[in-house]
Design a protein around this motif. Structure first.
Motif, PDB file in Angstrom:
ATOM      1  N   VAL A  23       0.822  -1.206   0.000  1.00  0.00           N
ATOM      2  CA  VAL A  23       0.000   0.000   0.000  1.00  0.00           C
ATOM      3  C   VAL A  23       0.857   1.256   0.000  1.00  0.00           C
ATOM      4  O   VAL A  23       0.601   2.201  -0.746  1.00  0.00           O
ATOM      5  CB  VAL A  23      -0.947  -0.002   1.227  1.00  0.00           C
ATOM      6  CG1 VAL A  23      -1.731   1.295   1.302  1.00  0.00           C
ATOM      7  CG2 VAL A  23      -1.893  -1.186   1.157  1.00  0.00           C
ATOM      8  N   ALA A  24       1.857   1.310   0.860  1.00  0.00           N
ATOM      9  CA  ALA A  24       2.669   2.517   0.966  1.00  0.00           C
ATOM     10  C   ALA A  24       4.018   2.168   1.566  1.00  0.00           C
ATOM     11  O   ALA A  24       4.174   1.161   2.254  1.00  0.00           O
ATOM     12  CB  ALA A  24       1.965   3.564   1.818  1.00  0.00           C
ATOM     13  N   THR A  25       5.000   3.033   1.326  1.00  0.00           N
ATOM     14  CA  THR A  25       6.328   2.912   1.923  1.00  0.00           C
ATOM     15  C   THR A  25       6.696   4.242   2.566  1.00  0.00           C
ATOM     16  O   THR A  25       6.573   5.288   1.937  1.00  0.00           O
ATOM     17  CB  THR A  25       7.387   2.546   0.865  1.00  0.00           C
ATOM     18  OG1 THR A  25       7.028   1.304   0.250  1.00  0.00           O
ATOM     19  CG2 THR A  25       8.757   2.404   1.503  1.00  0.00           C
ATOM     20  N   PHE A  26       7.115   4.186   3.837  1.00  0.00           N
ATOM     21  CA  PHE A  26       7.507   5.385   4.563  1.00  0.00           C
ATOM     22  C   PHE A  26       8.971   5.265   4.941  1.00  0.00           C
ATOM     23  O   PHE A  26       9.440   4.182   5.299  1.00  0.00           O
ATOM     24  CB  PHE A  26       6.682   5.569   5.849  1.00  0.00           C
ATOM     25  CG  PHE A  26       5.206   5.413   5.671  1.00  0.00           C
ATOM     26  CD1 PHE A  26       4.475   4.611   6.534  1.00  0.00           C
ATOM     27  CD2 PHE A  26       4.536   6.040   4.644  1.00  0.00           C
ATOM     28  CE1 PHE A  26       3.115   4.450   6.375  1.00  0.00           C
ATOM     29  CE2 PHE A  26       3.180   5.895   4.476  1.00  0.00           C
ATOM     30  CZ  PHE A  26       2.458   5.088   5.345  1.00  0.00           C
ATOM     31  N   GLY A  27       9.684   6.392   4.943  1.00  0.00           N
ATOM     32  CA  GLY A  27      11.053   6.387   5.431  1.00  0.00           C
ATOM     33  C   GLY A  27      12.038   5.966   4.368  1.00  0.00           C
ATOM     34  O   GLY A  27      11.916   6.338   3.201  1.00  0.00           O
ATOM     35  N   GLY A  28      13.033   5.188   4.776  1.00  0.00           N
ATOM     36  CA  GLY A  28      14.103   4.812   3.868  1.00  0.00           C
ATOM     37  C   GLY A  28      15.136   5.924   3.782  1.00  0.00           C
ATOM     38  O   GLY A  28      15.502   6.535   4.777  1.00  0.00           O
ATOM     39  N   MET A  29      15.615   6.218   2.576  1.00  0.00           N
ATOM     40  CA  MET A  29      16.634   7.249   2.367  1.00  0.00           C
ATOM     41  C   MET A  29      15.976   8.626   2.345  1.00  0.00           C
ATOM     42  O   MET A  29      15.904   9.299   1.323  1.00  0.00           O
ATOM     43  CB  MET A  29      17.394   6.971   1.070  1.00  0.00           C
ATOM     44  CG  MET A  29      18.097   5.630   1.046  1.00  0.00           C
ATOM     45  SD  MET A  29      19.302   5.451   2.383  1.00  0.00           S
ATOM     46  CE  MET A  29      20.537   6.622   1.842  1.00  0.00           C
ATOM     47  N   ASP A  30      15.467   9.052   3.483  1.00  0.00           N
ATOM     48  CA  ASP A  30      14.776  10.335   3.624  1.00  0.00           C
ATOM     49  C   ASP A  30      15.378  11.059   4.817  1.00  0.00           C
ATOM     50  O   ASP A  30      15.390  10.534   5.933  1.00  0.00           O
ATOM     51  CB  ASP A  30      13.279  10.106   3.828  1.00  0.00           C
ATOM     52  CG  ASP A  30      12.461  11.380   3.598  1.00  0.00           C
ATOM     53  OD1 ASP A  30      12.914  12.459   4.042  1.00  0.00           O
ATOM     54  OD2 ASP A  30      11.396  11.287   2.981  1.00  0.00           O
ATOM     55  N   SER A  31      15.919  12.244   4.596  1.00  0.00           N
ATOM     56  CA  SER A  31      16.616  12.975   5.657  1.00  0.00           C
ATOM     57  C   SER A  31      15.684  13.701   6.607  1.00  0.00           C
ATOM     58  O   SER A  31      16.128  14.198   7.645  1.00  0.00           O
ATOM     59  CB  SER A  31      17.587  13.988   5.029  1.00  0.00           C
ATOM     60  OG  SER A  31      16.869  14.935   4.236  1.00  0.00           O
ATOM     61  N   ARG A  32      14.401  13.786   6.292  1.00  0.00           N
ATOM     62  CA  ARG A  32      13.474  14.494   7.174  1.00  0.00           C
ATOM     63  C   ARG A  32      13.250  13.679   8.450  1.00  0.00           C
ATOM     64  O   ARG A  32      12.976  12.480   8.379  1.00  0.00           O
ATOM     65  CB  ARG A  32      12.150  14.733   6.453  1.00  0.00           C
ATOM     66  CG  ARG A  32      12.245  15.731   5.310  1.00  0.00           C
ATOM     67  CD  ARG A  32      10.964  15.783   4.511  1.00  0.00           C
ATOM     68  NE  ARG A  32      10.703  14.520   3.817  1.00  0.00           N
ATOM     69  CZ  ARG A  32       9.608  14.286   3.085  1.00  0.00           C
ATOM     70  NH1 ARG A  32       8.679  15.225   2.968  1.00  0.00           N
ATOM     71  NH2 ARG A  32       9.449  13.123   2.490  1.00  0.00           N
ATOM     72  N   SER A  52      12.301   9.345   9.469  1.00  0.00           N
ATOM     73  CA  SER A  52      13.420   8.495   9.857  1.00  0.00           C
ATOM     74  C   SER A  52      13.032   7.650  11.058  1.00  0.00           C
ATOM     75  O   SER A  52      12.646   8.191  12.096  1.00  0.00           O
ATOM     76  CB  SER A  52      14.648   9.356  10.193  1.00  0.00           C
ATOM     77  OG  SER A  52      15.063  10.099   9.068  1.00  0.00           O
ATOM     78  N   PHE A  53      13.134   6.346  10.929  1.00  0.00           N
ATOM     79  CA  PHE A  53      12.770   5.433  12.007  1.00  0.00           C
ATOM     80  C   PHE A  53      14.022   4.731  12.521  1.00  0.00           C
ATOM     81  O   PHE A  53      14.946   4.447  11.759  1.00  0.00           O
ATOM     82  CB  PHE A  53      11.770   4.386  11.527  1.00  0.00           C
ATOM     83  CG  PHE A  53      10.497   4.961  10.979  1.00  0.00           C
ATOM     84  CD1 PHE A  53       9.547   5.507  11.818  1.00  0.00           C
ATOM     85  CD2 PHE A  53      10.255   4.969   9.619  1.00  0.00           C
ATOM     86  CE1 PHE A  53       8.381   6.030  11.319  1.00  0.00           C
ATOM     87  CE2 PHE A  53       9.096   5.500   9.104  1.00  0.00           C
ATOM     88  CZ  PHE A  53       8.149   6.031   9.953  1.00  0.00           C
ATOM     89  N   SER A  54      14.019   4.435  13.813  1.00  0.00           N
ATOM     90  CA  SER A  54      15.114   3.687  14.405  1.00  0.00           C
ATOM     91  C   SER A  54      14.634   2.310  14.846  1.00  0.00           C
ATOM     92  O   SER A  54      15.123   1.292  14.373  1.00  0.00           O
ATOM     93  CB  SER A  54      15.695   4.452  15.596  1.00  0.00           C
ATOM     94  OG  SER A  54      16.674   3.687  16.250  1.00  0.00           O
ATOM     95  N   THR A  55      13.672   2.284  15.759  1.00  0.00           N
ATOM     96  CA  THR A  55      13.142   1.021  16.261  1.00  0.00           C
ATOM     97  C   THR A  55      11.625   1.091  16.216  1.00  0.00           C
ATOM     98  O   THR A  55      11.000   1.700  17.081  1.00  0.00           O
ATOM     99  CB  THR A  55      13.604   0.756  17.705  1.00  0.00           C
ATOM    100  OG1 THR A  55      15.019   0.848  17.773  1.00  0.00           O
ATOM    101  CG2 THR A  55      13.165  -0.632  18.167  1.00  0.00           C
ATOM    102  N   ILE A  56      11.033   0.497  15.211  1.00  0.00           N
ATOM    103  CA  ILE A  56       9.574   0.503  15.087  1.00  0.00           C
ATOM    104  C   ILE A  56       9.008  -0.556  16.018  1.00  0.00           C
ATOM    105  O   ILE A  56       9.293  -1.742  15.873  1.00  0.00           O
ATOM    106  CB  ILE A  56       9.139   0.250  13.638  1.00  0.00           C
ATOM    107  CG1 ILE A  56       9.630   1.386  12.741  1.00  0.00           C
ATOM    108  CG2 ILE A  56       7.626   0.114  13.548  1.00  0.00           C
ATOM    109  CD1 ILE A  56       9.372   1.156  11.270  1.00  0.00           C
ATOM    110  N   ARG A  57       8.224  -0.128  16.983  1.00  0.00           N
ATOM    111  CA  ARG A  57       7.667  -1.041  17.972  1.00  0.00           C
ATOM    112  C   ARG A  57       6.342  -1.652  17.536  1.00  0.00           C
ATOM    113  O   ARG A  57       6.050  -2.801  17.828  1.00  0.00           O
ATOM    114  CB  ARG A  57       7.493  -0.314  19.306  1.00  0.00           C
ATOM    115  CG  ARG A  57       8.797   0.096  19.974  1.00  0.00           C
ATOM    116  CD  ARG A  57       9.659  -1.122  20.226  1.00  0.00           C
ATOM    117  NE  ARG A  57      10.860  -0.803  20.988  1.00  0.00           N
ATOM    118  CZ  ARG A  57      11.824  -1.666  21.236  1.00  0.00           C
ATOM    119  NH1 ARG A  57      11.725  -2.900  20.775  1.00  0.00           N
ATOM    120  NH2 ARG A  57      12.889  -1.319  21.927  1.00  0.00           N
ATOM    121  N   ASP A  58       5.504  -0.866  16.863  1.00  0.00           N
ATOM    122  CA  ASP A  58       4.197  -1.392  16.453  1.00  0.00           C
ATOM    123  C   ASP A  58       3.612  -0.426  15.439  1.00  0.00           C
ATOM    124  O   ASP A  58       4.028   0.743  15.353  1.00  0.00           O
ATOM    125  CB  ASP A  58       3.260  -1.540  17.653  1.00  0.00           C
ATOM    126  CG  ASP A  58       2.141  -2.552  17.395  1.00  0.00           C
ATOM    127  OD1 ASP A  58       2.117  -3.156  16.302  1.00  0.00           O
ATOM    128  OD2 ASP A  58       1.298  -2.745  18.294  1.00  0.00           O
TER     129      ASP A  58
END
Length: 230
Positions: free
Chosen positions: A34-43, A47-53
């Motif tokens: 459906v969608a992709t968030f983050g990745g090579m994005d400097s904003r 930017s995610f580090s540890t996605i909990r849920d």
């Protein structure tokens, strides 16, 4: 780190048994990105580090619990950032170790903070509408794990079988019991005494090293909260 949102839906499929007249319709799981968030994005918001849920909100948004910032970030399904809830702290609506998200009826969003043992419920507008604490120690739960939420905002907590409590035990294949305790939305214990056989594990204890391995074809425990039923 990127977050990819996938949706699993049921679609029709057809199996031919022996002849065309024996065609039988069977449900088929269809996986769709459906969608992709983050990745090579400097904003920072992307930017995610540890996605909990993550949780899919009724209005078509995605709530993402980020363990580094202790924020619940909100995104539209086209990937656009639309704000956040919470943040690091000890005040109402803030978190020390956010771990689980559950969408409640009416578009409310429940979040569990495992370090504080706290429950926060946000309204559909993002305002904090309820907070309460879960005193796991009073229910003899040493390693509390979130097991689910009820429609009224109460929660079900289970006791995790942890090898740190068994470091003096002999090596063996174990299936220890799991305790489940329900709390009402006020923080009062609603029911207790639910006990089930937990997952089957091989406990090893050699030369000061101890822990669990999962045996092949091990027996498991599955639990769920549906409405007000465990």
């Amino acid at each position: 780190r990127a977050l990819v949102v996938l949706v699993v839906s049921f679609g029709p499929s057809v199996l031919a048994a022996q002849a065309p007249r024996n065609l039988v319709a069977e449900p088929q799981l269809v996986l769709r990105e459906v969608a992709t968030f983050g990745g090579m994005d400097s904003r920072p918001a992307y930017s995610f580090s540890t996605i909990r849920d993550i949780a899919l909100l009724p209005e078509g948004r995605v709530a993402v619990a980020d363990g580094a910032s202790q924020e619940i970030r909100l995104f539209a399904l086209d990937g656009a950032y639309s704000g956040h809830l919470g943040g690091r702290g000890d005040g109402p609506g803030e978190f020390r170790a956010i771990r689980d998200l559950v969408v409640l009826p009416g578009g409310r969003l429940l979040a569990w903070d495992i370090q504080r043992g706290g429950i926060t419920i946000f309204g559909s507008d993002g305002d904090v509408i309820e907070t309460y604490g879960v005193d796991a120690g009073a229910a003899d739960i040493l390693f509390p794990q979130f097991a689910g939420a009820f429609a009224d905002g109460g929660v079900l907590i289970r006791d995790e079988v942890h090898p740190i409590g068994m470091r003096n035990e002999p090596a063996a294949t174990r299936r220890d019991s799991i305790t489940l305790v329900a709390w009402g939305p006020s923080g009062a214990v609603g029911s207790s005494g639910l006990s089930f056989e937990g997952p089957e594990r091989d406990f090893y204890n050699e030369d000061g090293n101890w822990g669990f391995d999962e045996p092949l074809f091990a027996n498991e425990l599955t639990h769920a909260v549906i409405g007000d039923t465990v």
